[in-house]
Design an enzyme around this catalytic site. Structure first.
Site, PDB file in Angstrom:
ATOM      1  N   ASP A  22     -12.145  70.881  35.507  1.00 27.75           N
ATOM      2  CA  ASP A  22     -12.361  70.309  36.840  1.00 27.75           C
ATOM      3  C   ASP A  22     -11.700  71.161  37.918  1.00 27.75           C
ATOM      4  O   ASP A  22     -10.695  71.822  37.667  1.00 27.75           O
ATOM      5  CB  ASP A  22     -11.801  68.876  36.869  1.00 27.75           C
ATOM      6  CG  ASP A  22     -12.341  68.068  38.030  1.00 27.75           C
ATOM      7  OD1 ASP A  22     -13.343  68.498  38.649  1.00 27.75           O
ATOM      8  OD2 ASP A  22     -11.780  66.991  38.318  1.00 27.75           O
ATOM      9  N   GLY A  23     -12.281  71.136  39.104  1.00 21.17           N
ATOM     10  CA  GLY A  23     -11.656  71.800  40.250  1.00 21.17           C
ATOM     11  C   GLY A  23     -12.406  73.015  40.776  1.00 21.17           C
ATOM     12  O   GLY A  23     -11.920  73.689  41.686  1.00 21.17           O
ATOM     13  N   ASN A  24     -13.584  73.287  40.235  1.00 21.71           N
ATOM     14  CA  ASN A  24     -14.357  74.450  40.705  1.00 21.71           C
ATOM     15  C   ASN A  24     -14.713  74.340  42.187  1.00 21.71           C
ATOM     16  O   ASN A  24     -14.645  75.316  42.933  1.00 21.71           O
ATOM     17  CB  ASN A  24     -15.674  74.580  39.927  1.00 21.71           C
ATOM     18  CG  ASN A  24     -15.449  74.889  38.457  1.00 21.71           C
ATOM     19  OD1 ASN A  24     -14.350  75.216  38.059  1.00 21.71           O
ATOM     20  ND2 ASN A  24     -16.506  74.770  37.661  1.00 21.71           N
ATOM     21  N   ARG A  26     -13.238  72.591  44.637  1.00 27.28           N
ATOM     22  CA  ARG A  26     -12.083  72.751  45.508  1.00 27.28           C
ATOM     23  C   ARG A  26     -11.620  74.213  45.557  1.00 27.28           C
ATOM     24  O   ARG A  26     -11.192  74.714  46.585  1.00 27.28           O
ATOM     25  CB  ARG A  26     -10.933  71.835  45.041  1.00 27.28           C
ATOM     26  CG  ARG A  26     -11.064  70.410  45.553  1.00 27.28           C
ATOM     27  CD  ARG A  26     -10.208  69.467  44.760  1.00 27.28           C
ATOM     28  NE  ARG A  26     -10.820  69.167  43.456  1.00 27.28           N
ATOM     29  CZ  ARG A  26     -10.219  68.487  42.499  1.00 27.28           C
ATOM     30  NH1 ARG A  26      -8.994  68.054  42.678  1.00 27.28           N
ATOM     31  NH2 ARG A  26     -10.855  68.239  41.381  1.00 27.28           N
ATOM     32  N   HIS A  39     -18.202  77.452  40.634  1.00 25.76           N
ATOM     33  CA  HIS A  39     -18.749  77.259  39.287  1.00 25.76           C
ATOM     34  C   HIS A  39     -18.902  78.598  38.561  1.00 25.76           C
ATOM     35  O   HIS A  39     -18.694  78.681  37.354  1.00 25.76           O
ATOM     36  CB  HIS A  39     -20.090  76.530  39.355  1.00 25.76           C
ATOM     37  CG  HIS A  39     -19.979  75.118  39.871  1.00 25.76           C
ATOM     38  ND1 HIS A  39     -19.019  74.240  39.418  1.00 25.76           N
ATOM     39  CD2 HIS A  39     -20.699  74.423  40.804  1.00 25.76           C
ATOM     40  CE1 HIS A  39     -19.148  73.076  40.048  1.00 25.76           C
ATOM     41  NE2 HIS A  39     -20.157  73.160  40.898  1.00 25.76           N
ATOM     42  N   SER A  67     -21.633  66.133  33.388  1.00 25.08           N
ATOM     43  CA  SER A  67     -21.588  64.740  32.938  1.00 25.08           C
ATOM     44  C   SER A  67     -22.864  63.993  33.322  1.00 25.08           C
ATOM     45  O   SER A  67     -23.630  64.451  34.184  1.00 25.08           O
ATOM     46  CB  SER A  67     -20.377  64.026  33.549  1.00 25.08           C
ATOM     47  OG  SER A  67     -20.635  63.675  34.899  1.00 25.08           O
ATOM     48  N   ASN A  70     -22.958  63.542  36.918  1.00 25.52           N
ATOM     49  CA  ASN A  70     -23.059  64.692  37.831  1.00 25.52           C
ATOM     50  C   ASN A  70     -24.444  64.834  38.469  1.00 25.52           C
ATOM     51  O   ASN A  70     -24.624  65.623  39.404  1.00 25.52           O
ATOM     52  CB  ASN A  70     -22.651  65.990  37.131  1.00 25.52           C
ATOM     53  CG  ASN A  70     -21.157  66.109  36.893  1.00 25.52           C
ATOM     54  OD1 ASN A  70     -20.706  66.679  35.896  1.00 25.52           O
ATOM     55  ND2 ASN A  70     -20.342  65.563  37.806  1.00 25.52           N
ATOM     56  N   ARG A  73     -24.913  64.622  42.343  1.00 21.90           N
ATOM     57  CA  ARG A  73     -24.617  65.717  43.280  1.00 21.90           C
ATOM     58  C   ARG A  73     -25.906  66.189  43.966  1.00 21.90           C
ATOM     59  O   ARG A  73     -26.994  65.762  43.614  1.00 21.90           O
ATOM     60  CB  ARG A  73     -23.933  66.851  42.520  1.00 21.90           C
ATOM     61  CG  ARG A  73     -22.610  66.361  41.930  1.00 21.90           C
ATOM     62  CD  ARG A  73     -21.790  67.465  41.353  1.00 21.90           C
ATOM     63  NE  ARG A  73     -20.519  66.927  40.861  1.00 21.90           N
ATOM     64  CZ  ARG A  73     -19.452  67.634  40.591  1.00 21.90           C
ATOM     65  NH1 ARG A  73     -19.474  68.944  40.770  1.00 21.90           N
ATOM     66  NH2 ARG A  73     -18.344  67.074  40.152  1.00 21.90           N
ATOM     67  N   GLU A 209      -3.910  63.143  22.388  1.00 27.07           N
ATOM     68  CA  GLU A 209      -2.853  63.361  23.369  1.00 27.07           C
ATOM     69  C   GLU A 209      -3.539  63.890  24.632  1.00 27.07           C
ATOM     70  O   GLU A 209      -4.541  64.609  24.539  1.00 27.07           O
ATOM     71  CB  GLU A 209      -1.851  64.401  22.853  1.00 27.07           C
ATOM     72  CG  GLU A 209      -1.125  63.982  21.590  1.00 27.07           C
ATOM     73  CD  GLU A 209      -0.182  62.801  21.825  1.00 27.07           C
ATOM     74  OE1 GLU A 209       0.408  62.725  22.907  1.00 27.07           O
ATOM     75  OE2 GLU A 209      -0.077  61.954  20.919  1.00 27.07           O
TER      76      GLU A 209
END
Ligand code: IPE
Ligand code: IPE
Ligand code: MG
Length: 244
Positions: A22-24, A26, A39, A67, A70, A73, A209
């Site tokens: 995640d974060g492409n 931003r 991306h 996802s 998605n 978008r 975890e």
């Protein structure tokens, strides 16, 4: 590796790591560029992290690429991403094959464009015999959607009389999931500082975890990956039991 107090042996690193990349968007925004630029940078990172896995002892890597949510978008971003997935497969196929990577895709292929699905099918076929490492790409994947599709197929088997309803247990349901041949993830990493799972591997992560890191995906290096894997070995996994 950390010492395991219970068994007095060394606990190894995770065998199966799953990543919510995640974060492409931003990352691109910070540079005043369109989201797709992020991306593209993210896709390059995928290559670095995949290549780092064998040396870090990671036998299974599962990455969240797109996802079921998605699709909300813009058309521009979706089309850009689909093009990127096609080019990623075309460009990486040979190296993945040569490096002994067995590639699988999870998610619902029905909604994807046929040209992309052909490339996915081909890559799976081409790499099916590889055993050095397993890369699973989640594309049009949603945990709820996956469990729903599994339940639907299971219900059909019951209706056709091939399975009795009281034979259905967790192990059987798991055999109807897209991940049927994969072990459960030991560690799920999410980049970009968001602390949520966004519908990723809901069933399979029951005892995983989690590690949430602030780094945006295009900045996530193999060195940081190695650090996160190391911190995993310090954790105490109890699976509901108590220490002796
Ligand atoms: C993750 O980056 C990649 C995909 C979801 C395809 P984002 O596109 O979600 O980036 P942010 O969260 O907007 O920064
Ligand atoms: C999750 O990221 C999906 C992928 C990384 C492919 P999103 O950016 O879509 O998730 P939300 O919307 O922040 O929950
Ligand atoms: Mg995001």
């Amino acid at each position: 590796m950390a010492r395991d107090d219970q068994t007095d042996t060394f606990r190894p690193g995770p065998e199966h790591v799953a990543i919510i990349m995640d974060g492409n968007g931003r990352w691109a925004q910070q540079r005043g560029r369109p989201r797709l630029y992020g991306h593209h940078a993210g896709a390059k990172r995928v290559r670095d992290i995949v290549e780092a896995c064998p040396d870090l002892g990671v036998r299974y890597l599962t990455i969240f690429a797109f996802s079921t949510e998605n699709w909300k978008r813009t058309q521009t971003e979706i089309a850009g991403l689909m093009g990127l997935f096609r080019r990623y497969i075309e460009r990486e196929a040979r190296d993945l094959c040569r490096n002994g990577v067995c590639v699988r895709f999870i998610g619902d292929r029905v909604k994807l464009e046929p040209k992309l699905v052909d490339l996915m099918d081909n890559l799976e076929l081409m790499t099916a015999g590889n055993t050095r490492m397993n890369l699973t790409i989640a594309l049009n994947y949603g945990g709820r959607d996956e469990v729903t599709r599994a339940a639907r197929r299971l219900a059909y088997e019951v209706q056709e009389g091939r399975i009795k309803h009281d034979e259905v247990d967790a192990e059987m349901l798991a055999r109807f999931l897209d991940t049927r041949v994969l072990p459960d993830p030991d560690l799920v990493i999410r980049t970009s500082g968001e602390a949520r799972i966004s519908n990723f591997l809901l069933w399979q992560s029951a005892y995983a975890e989690y590690e949430f890191v602030d780094t945006l995906w295009p900045d996530f290096t193999p060195a940081e990956f190695a650090t996160v894997l190391k911190s995993y070995t310090q954790r105490d996994r109890r699976f509901g039991a108590v220490k002796a």
